[in-house]
Design a protein around this motif. Sequence first.
Motif, PDB file in Angstrom:
ATOM      1  N   VAL A  13       0.840  -1.192   0.000  1.00  0.00           N
ATOM      2  CA  VAL A  13       0.000   0.000   0.000  1.00  0.00           C
ATOM      3  C   VAL A  13       0.878   1.246   0.000  1.00  0.00           C
ATOM      4  O   VAL A  13       1.825   1.344   0.783  1.00  0.00           O
ATOM      5  CB  VAL A  13      -0.926   0.017   1.246  1.00  0.00           C
ATOM      6  N   PRO A  14       0.570   2.230  -0.857  1.00  0.00           N
ATOM      7  CA  PRO A  14       1.308   3.502  -0.816  1.00  0.00           C
ATOM      8  C   PRO A  14       1.138   4.153   0.559  1.00  0.00           C
ATOM      9  O   PRO A  14       0.019   4.228   1.077  1.00  0.00           O
ATOM     10  CB  PRO A  14       0.648   4.355  -1.905  1.00  0.00           C
ATOM     11  N   VAL A  15       2.230   4.613   1.141  1.00  0.00           N
ATOM     12  CA  VAL A  15       2.194   5.183   2.484  1.00  0.00           C
ATOM     13  C   VAL A  15       1.230   6.362   2.566  1.00  0.00           C
ATOM     14  O   VAL A  15       0.649   6.623   3.617  1.00  0.00           O
ATOM     15  CB  VAL A  15       3.617   5.555   2.973  1.00  0.00           C
ATOM     16  N   GLU A  16       1.001   7.049   1.474  1.00  0.00           N
ATOM     17  CA  GLU A  16       0.086   8.194   1.460  1.00  0.00           C
ATOM     18  C   GLU A  16      -1.370   7.784   1.697  1.00  0.00           C
ATOM     19  O   GLU A  16      -2.202   8.621   2.046  1.00  0.00           O
ATOM     20  CB  GLU A  16       0.198   8.958   0.132  1.00  0.00           C
ATOM     21  N   LYS A  17      -1.697   6.521   1.499  1.00  0.00           N
ATOM     22  CA  LYS A  17      -3.062   6.030   1.731  1.00  0.00           C
ATOM     23  C   LYS A  17      -3.254   5.516   3.152  1.00  0.00           C
ATOM     24  O   LYS A  17      -4.342   5.076   3.517  1.00  0.00           O
ATOM     25  CB  LYS A  17      -3.411   4.910   0.751  1.00  0.00           C
ATOM     26  N   ILE A  18      -2.189   5.551   3.942  1.00  0.00           N
ATOM     27  CA  ILE A  18      -2.252   5.038   5.303  1.00  0.00           C
ATOM     28  C   ILE A  18      -2.417   6.208   6.263  1.00  0.00           C
ATOM     29  O   ILE A  18      -1.734   7.223   6.147  1.00  0.00           O
ATOM     30  CB  ILE A  18      -0.987   4.218   5.633  1.00  0.00           C
ATOM     31  N   VAL A  19      -3.351   6.063   7.204  1.00  0.00           N
ATOM     32  CA  VAL A  19      -3.599   7.112   8.199  1.00  0.00           C
ATOM     33  C   VAL A  19      -3.513   6.506   9.602  1.00  0.00           C
ATOM     34  O   VAL A  19      -3.762   5.318   9.796  1.00  0.00           O
ATOM     35  CB  VAL A  19      -4.970   7.808   7.987  1.00  0.00           C
ATOM     36  N   ILE A  20      -3.181   7.357  10.563  1.00  0.00           N
ATOM     37  CA  ILE A  20      -3.062   6.882  11.937  1.00  0.00           C
ATOM     38  C   ILE A  20      -4.430   6.841  12.598  1.00  0.00           C
ATOM     39  O   ILE A  20      -5.358   7.527  12.177  1.00  0.00           O
ATOM     40  CB  ILE A  20      -2.082   7.755  12.755  1.00  0.00           C
ATOM     41  N   ASN A  21      -4.537   6.024  13.639  1.00  0.00           N
ATOM     42  CA  ASN A  21      -5.762   6.026  14.430  1.00  0.00           C
ATOM     43  C   ASN A  21      -5.625   7.082  15.522  1.00  0.00           C
ATOM     44  O   ASN A  21      -4.543   7.627  15.725  1.00  0.00           O
ATOM     45  CB  ASN A  21      -6.070   4.633  14.995  1.00  0.00           C
ATOM     46  N   THR A  22      -6.705   7.356  16.210  1.00  0.00           N
ATOM     47  CA  THR A  22      -6.694   8.410  17.235  1.00  0.00           C
ATOM     48  C   THR A  22      -6.561   7.864  18.647  1.00  0.00           C
ATOM     49  O   THR A  22      -6.633   8.624  19.605  1.00  0.00           O
ATOM     50  CB  THR A  22      -8.007   9.216  17.164  1.00  0.00           C
ATOM     51  N   TYR A  23      -6.359   6.558  18.790  1.00  0.00           N
ATOM     52  CA  TYR A  23      -6.445   5.957  20.112  1.00  0.00           C
ATOM     53  C   TYR A  23      -5.230   5.139  20.530  1.00  0.00           C
ATOM     54  O   TYR A  23      -5.258   4.507  21.573  1.00  0.00           O
ATOM     55  CB  TYR A  23      -7.687   5.067  20.196  1.00  0.00           C
ATOM     56  N   ASN A  24      -4.152   5.127  19.760  1.00  0.00           N
ATOM     57  CA  ASN A  24      -3.014   4.271  20.101  1.00  0.00           C
ATOM     58  C   ASN A  24      -2.263   4.815  21.316  1.00  0.00           C
ATOM     59  O   ASN A  24      -1.680   5.885  21.243  1.00  0.00           O
ATOM     60  CB  ASN A  24      -2.065   4.147  18.915  1.00  0.00           C
ATOM     61  N   PRO A  25      -2.264   4.078  22.423  1.00  0.00           N
ATOM     62  CA  PRO A  25      -1.584   4.567  23.628  1.00  0.00           C
ATOM     63  C   PRO A  25      -0.100   4.226  23.681  1.00  0.00           C
ATOM     64  O   PRO A  25       0.590   4.601  24.606  1.00  0.00           O
ATOM     65  CB  PRO A  25      -2.327   3.829  24.746  1.00  0.00           C
ATOM     66  N   ASN A  26       0.402   3.498  22.688  1.00  0.00           N
ATOM     67  CA  ASN A  26       1.779   3.033  22.730  1.00  0.00           C
ATOM     68  C   ASN A  26       2.751   4.163  22.378  1.00  0.00           C
ATOM     69  O   ASN A  26       2.543   4.901  21.421  1.00  0.00           O
ATOM     70  CB  ASN A  26       1.956   1.869  21.758  1.00  0.00           C
ATOM     71  N   LYS A  27       3.797   4.267  23.160  1.00  0.00           N
ATOM     72  CA  LYS A  27       4.859   5.243  22.911  1.00  0.00           C
ATOM     73  C   LYS A  27       6.177   4.489  22.838  1.00  0.00           C
ATOM     74  O   LYS A  27       6.388   3.527  23.575  1.00  0.00           O
ATOM     75  CB  LYS A  27       4.943   6.280  24.049  1.00  0.00           C
ATOM     76  N   VAL A  28       7.057   4.937  21.965  1.00  0.00           N
ATOM     77  CA  VAL A  28       8.380   4.334  21.844  1.00  0.00           C
ATOM     78  C   VAL A  28       9.411   5.418  22.113  1.00  0.00           C
ATOM     79  O   VAL A  28       9.375   6.486  21.495  1.00  0.00           O
ATOM     80  CB  VAL A  28       8.582   3.704  20.444  1.00  0.00           C
ATOM     81  N   ALA A  29      10.317   5.151  23.033  1.00  0.00           N
ATOM     82  CA  ALA A  29      11.365   6.104  23.393  1.00  0.00           C
ATOM     83  C   ALA A  29      12.359   6.250  22.236  1.00  0.00           C
ATOM     84  O   ALA A  29      12.507   5.337  21.413  1.00  0.00           O
ATOM     85  CB  ALA A  29      12.087   5.624  24.650  1.00  0.00           C
ATOM     86  N   PRO A  30      13.042   7.402  22.159  1.00  0.00           N
ATOM     87  CA  PRO A  30      13.994   7.636  21.062  1.00  0.00           C
ATOM     88  C   PRO A  30      15.025   6.524  20.844  1.00  0.00           C
ATOM     89  O   PRO A  30      15.274   6.166  19.681  1.00  0.00           O
ATOM     90  CB  PRO A  30      14.651   8.966  21.444  1.00  0.00           C
ATOM     91  N   PRO A  31      15.614   5.936  21.894  1.00  0.00           N
ATOM     92  CA  PRO A  31      16.579   4.862  21.612  1.00  0.00           C
ATOM     93  C   PRO A  31      15.947   3.662  20.901  1.00  0.00           C
ATOM     94  O   PRO A  31      16.558   3.075  20.000  1.00  0.00           O
ATOM     95  CB  PRO A  31      17.088   4.455  23.000  1.00  0.00           C
ATOM     96  N   GLU A  32      14.709   3.331  21.281  1.00  0.00           N
ATOM     97  CA  GLU A  32      14.031   2.206  20.635  1.00  0.00           C
ATOM     98  C   GLU A  32      13.593   2.563  19.215  1.00  0.00           C
ATOM     99  O   GLU A  32      13.577   1.703  18.341  1.00  0.00           O
ATOM    100  CB  GLU A  32      12.838   1.734  21.475  1.00  0.00           C
ATOM    101  N   MET A  33      13.223   3.837  18.991  1.00  0.00           N
ATOM    102  CA  MET A  33      12.889   4.270  17.621  1.00  0.00           C
ATOM    103  C   MET A  33      14.130   4.156  16.734  1.00  0.00           C
ATOM    104  O   MET A  33      14.028   3.740  15.576  1.00  0.00           O
ATOM    105  CB  MET A  33      12.352   5.706  17.601  1.00  0.00           C
ATOM    106  N   LYS A  34      15.273   4.521  17.267  1.00  0.00           N
ATOM    107  CA  LYS A  34      16.532   4.390  16.501  1.00  0.00           C
ATOM    108  C   LYS A  34      16.790   2.917  16.191  1.00  0.00           C
ATOM    109  O   LYS A  34      17.175   2.572  15.068  1.00  0.00           O
ATOM    110  CB  LYS A  34      17.691   4.994  17.287  1.00  0.00           C
ATOM    111  N   LEU A  35      16.558   2.075  17.177  1.00  0.00           N
ATOM    112  CA  LEU A  35      16.744   0.640  16.973  1.00  0.00           C
ATOM    113  C   LEU A  35      15.759   0.105  15.937  1.00  0.00           C
ATOM    114  O   LEU A  35      16.130  -0.721  15.090  1.00  0.00           O
ATOM    115  CB  LEU A  35      16.571  -0.102  18.303  1.00  0.00           C
ATOM    116  N   LEU A  36      14.527   0.580  15.954  1.00  0.00           N
ATOM    117  CA  LEU A  36      13.542   0.159  14.959  1.00  0.00           C
ATOM    118  C   LEU A  36      13.985   0.585  13.564  1.00  0.00           C
ATOM    119  O   LEU A  36      13.902  -0.201  12.614  1.00  0.00           O
ATOM    120  CB  LEU A  36      12.159   0.731  15.292  1.00  0.00           C
TER     121      LEU A  36
END
Length: 178
Positions: A13-36
């Motif tokens: 799917v083209p990323v432009e057709k993807i939208v976020i939801n309004t309810y995701n409570p998950n947060k990822v800290a900067p070190p884990e985002m870098k690892l991802l």
Amino acid sequence: MEFKSPAYNVISVPVEKIVINTYNPNKVAPPEMKLLYESIREDGYTMPIVCYYKKEEDTYVIVDGFHRYRVMLEHPDIYERENGRLPVSVIDKPLDHRMASTVRHNRARGTHNVELMSSIVKELHELGRSDAWIARHLGMDQDEILRLKQITGLAALFRDVKFGKAWHPSEEDEGDQN
């Protein structure tokens, strides 16, 4: 009808057709985002984004995979390598079940933002879901649900709660008012 897991029907799917939801409570800290990012850079996308398809808008609403989606948006090298497309596994569930799916996916991997979890409990309650339903579908116990309801501070969330009888002073206590 035999159940077939959505992972067997991954689409590009083209990323432009993807939208976020309004309810995701998950947060990822900067070190884990870098690892991802490093993981996706080194291994590619090994897991699809889980989405719900909104036919009327021709968009895919993220149920799980927001941070993998973010990596593509924030890193031009990934966007270019992937030709601006993400692997998507589509589920077809109503909103309350999608919210529960998001929480289950997240809880299986990490921690949650308490305020956003409280908002989810509040919204599920407003959608008519009982505490038992919330507990069963989100993997919570009754005490956790109660604490999250208390955070929102909304009396409506407690309207079906049965409280014990109030304490009444005995005659002996009434004489002790020095």
